[in-house]
Design a protein around this motif. Structure first.
Motif, PDB file in Angstrom:
ATOM      1  N   HIS A  89      -1.812   0.690  -5.414  1.00 15.43           N
ATOM      2  CA  HIS A  89      -2.667   1.745  -5.948  1.00 15.43           C
ATOM      3  C   HIS A  89      -2.158   3.073  -5.402  1.00 15.43           C
ATOM      4  N   HIS A 148      -9.055  -4.400   3.171  1.00 13.59           N
ATOM      5  CA  HIS A 148     -10.522  -4.420   3.252  1.00 13.59           C
ATOM      6  C   HIS A 148     -11.160  -4.284   1.867  1.00 13.59           C
ATOM      7  N   ARG A 149     -10.328  -4.171   0.846  1.00 10.86           N
ATOM      8  CA  ARG A 149     -10.844  -4.068  -0.519  1.00 10.86           C
ATOM      9  C   ARG A 149     -10.699  -5.420  -1.214  1.00 10.86           C
ATOM     10  N   ASN A 191      -0.153   4.047  -1.157  1.00 10.87           N
ATOM     11  CA  ASN A 191      -1.098   5.151  -1.325  1.00 10.87           C
ATOM     12  C   ASN A 191      -0.684   6.250  -0.345  1.00 10.87           C
ATOM     13  N   ARG A 234       4.148   4.842   4.901  1.00 14.47           N
ATOM     14  CA  ARG A 234       3.700   3.551   4.358  1.00 14.47           C
ATOM     15  C   ARG A 234       4.793   2.863   3.541  1.00 14.47           C
ATOM     16  N   GLY A 264      -3.264  -1.784   4.496  1.00 13.48           N
ATOM     17  CA  GLY A 264      -4.131  -0.619   4.295  1.00 13.48           C
ATOM     18  C   GLY A 264      -5.206  -0.825   3.237  1.00 13.48           C
ATOM     19  N   ASP A 294       0.855  -1.188   0.000  1.00 14.01           N
ATOM     20  CA  ASP A 294       0.000   0.000   0.000  1.00 14.01           C
ATOM     21  C   ASP A 294       0.889   1.236   0.000  1.00 14.01           C
ATOM     22  N   ARG A 306      -7.474   7.634  -6.231  1.00 17.00           N
ATOM     23  CA  ARG A 306      -8.665   6.992  -6.800  1.00 17.00           C
ATOM     24  C   ARG A 306      -8.880   7.441  -8.247  1.00 17.00           C
ATOM     25  N   ARG A 358      -4.790   0.929 -10.129  1.00 17.99           N
ATOM     26  CA  ARG A 358      -6.133   1.505 -10.310  1.00 17.99           C
ATOM     27  C   ARG A 358      -6.288   2.294 -11.614  1.00 17.99           C
TER      28      ARG A 358
HETATM   29  O1  LIG Z   1      -5.556   4.991   2.236  1.00 17.80           O
HETATM   30  C1  LIG Z   1      -6.205   3.956   2.473  1.00 17.80           C
HETATM   31  O2  LIG Z   1      -6.978   3.834   3.448  1.00 17.80           O
HETATM   32  C2  LIG Z   1      -5.944   2.742   1.622  1.00 17.80           C
HETATM   33  O3  LIG Z   1      -4.831   2.936   0.796  1.00 17.80           O
HETATM   34  C3  LIG Z   1      -7.169   2.372   0.826  1.00 17.80           C
HETATM   35  O4  LIG Z   1      -7.506   3.389  -0.072  1.00 17.80           O
HETATM   36  P1  LIG Z   1      -8.979   3.510  -0.637  1.00 17.80           P
HETATM   37  O5  LIG Z   1      -9.859   3.971   0.499  1.00 17.80           O
HETATM   38  O6  LIG Z   1      -8.912   4.479  -1.781  1.00 17.80           O
HETATM   39  O7  LIG Z   1      -9.394   2.123  -1.090  1.00 17.80           O
END
Ligand SMILES: O=C(O)[C@H](O)COP(=O)(O)O
Ligand SMILES: Nc1ncnc2c1ncn2[C@@H]1O[C@H](COP(=O)(O)OP(=O)(O)OP(=O)(O)O)[C@@H](O)[C@H]1O
Length: 394
Positions: free
Chosen positions: A59, A150-151, A23, A36, A147, A21, A62, A118
């Motif tokens: 990813h 949950h997806r 992100n 992260r 992180g 993760d 978004r 993504r």
């Molecule tokens: O930042 C987050 O909580 C995770 O990387 C998941 O990202 P998302 O909420 O865009 O799925």
């Protein structure tokens, strides 16, 4: 059921698709917080040292299935290279011929980062074809992206159907810490729940009421509880349709013998802004035209005492509008109390609470700061995380 980890398999000479993760927040093409990335280093270093060809996937933001130039992972590649102190290759695609060609060039121990997963519409749809295309790149799948656990996406869940699938060290640690806290907590066990809305925290409050000794409520969501208790809350945040629910939580706490702490005083403002006029008032004296934007000094002291007499504290959500200095005092004192409580194991549940702890320079005083916002919340709700369920059992 515990899941296999990278320690349970041999990765030498193998192509390892490792979902991380990354992100991370960025500004003007630079990573502004690399927490992260650093959290994933132990797994990446281990795989590399074991002689795997490390293919990283993540990813960023978004982008909704399209290429968004600002969300390319190039700046992350640069930061990762610096942190690993070694060259990290980058593929401008996350699967297909271009990615395969980059992977072909790897020697054992080399590290490659694929493009933002993504950018492809199939990722968030968990498209089986995309999952297969990811799987074609590798011999083994490692999920270290707590992180994003949950997806149920192609790179977090779908791919695991096609390859031997194990957890990385970060994933293992997060599940270990949060799992132990919820299943076998040291007591007294306190949960602090704040943030904006009751709606977002229903599941977590409900589940934690089964487990904790103390539940501390703060932030915007507190005022629906305060209203439920019969006080006037002026223009403070209120979810009218959640008043009955708040009442049912108050009742459940009584039934379960959980001590429920709510603000006894607050900082009110005549405007939601940094230039607002403010004053501290008792909870039964919120003026009709003002709104409560932070917990007051008496409340902070009470909350700090509960924290310091606890053996385990889980914290999710700020106590006030901490982004504005005038309303950051409550969140700061809670963070400081956690930092000073030497005998207390403190778990910060990601998201805004983690950002607050960073902002106050108290991160190194916490026992565990989760890298997952939504993921840690869902875990605390007692939900199964699809990215974890998909991994091979021990
Ligand atoms: O930042 C987050 O909580 C995770 O990387 C998941 O990202 P998302 O909420 O865009 O799925
Ligand atoms: N009294 C208040 N009135 C209005 N907003 C508030 C109040 N207290 C806190 N907030 C706001 O709540 C927001 C955080 O709420 P949220 O529910 O997203 O928290 P979180 O659970 O920590 O975040 P995440 O979902 O990222 O984990 C902050 O932006 C903060 O300004």
């Amino acid at each position: 059921m515990s899941k296999k980890s990278i320690k349970d398999i041999d990765v030498k000479g193998k192509r390892v698709f490792c979902r991380v993760d990354f992100n991370v927040p960025m500004e003007n093409g630079n990573v502004t917080d690399d927490t992260r990335i650093r959290a994933a280093l132990p797994t990446i270093q281990y795989l590399s040292e074991q002689g795997a060809k490390v293919i990283l996937a993540s990813h960023l933001g978004r982008p909704k299935g399209q290429v968004v130039e600002e969300l390319r992972l190039t700046p992350v590649t640069k930061r990762l290279s610096e942190l690993l102190n070694k060259n990290v290759a980058k593929s401008n695609e996350a699967y297909g011929d271009i990615a395969k060609a980059e992977i072909e060039k790897l020697d054992n121990g080399d590290v490659l980062l694929l493009e933002n997963v993504r950018f492809y519409p199939g990722e968030e749809k968990n498209d089986p074809e995309l999952a297969k295309s990811f799987a074609e790149l590798a011999d083994v799948y490692v999920n270290d992206a707590f992180g994003a656990a949950h997806r149920a996406h192609a790179s977090t869940e779908g791919i695991a159907k096609h390859l031997p699938s194990v957890s990385g060290f970060l994933m293992e640690k997060e599940l270990d810490v949060l799992g132990k806290a919820l299943s076998d907590p040291e007591r007294p066990f306190t949960a602090i729940i704040g943030g904006a809305k009751v709606k977002d925290k229903i599941g977590v409050i409900d589940n934690l009421l089964e487990k904790v000794d103390n539940l501390i409520i703060g932030g915007g969501l507190a005022y629906t509880f305060v209203k439920a208790k019969g006080y006037e809350i002026g223009k403070s945040l209120l979810e009218e349709d959640k008043i009955d629910l708040a009442n049912s939580f108050i009742k459940k706490a009584e039934e379960k013998g959980v001590k429920l702490y709510m603000p006894v005083d607050v900082v009110v403002a005549d405007d939601f802004s940094k230039d607002a006029n403010t004053k501290e008032v008792a909870i039964d004296s919120i003026p009709v035209d003002w709104e409560a934007l932070d917990i007051g000094p008496k409340t902070r002291d009470i909350y700090a005492d509960v924290i310091k007499s606890s053996k385990l504290v889980i914290w999710n959500g700020p106590m006030g509008v901490f982004e504005i200095d005038k309303f950051a005092g409550g969140t700061k004192e809670v963070a400081e109390a956690l930092g000073e409580a030497d005998d207390t194991y403190s778990i910060i549940g990601g998201g805004d609470s983690a950002a607050a702890v960073e902002k106050f320079d108290l991160a190194d005083k916490m026992s565990h700061i989760s890298t997952g916002g939504g993921a840690s919340l869902e875990f605390m709700e007692g939900k199964q995380l699809p990215g974890v369920v998909a991994l091979n059992d021990k």
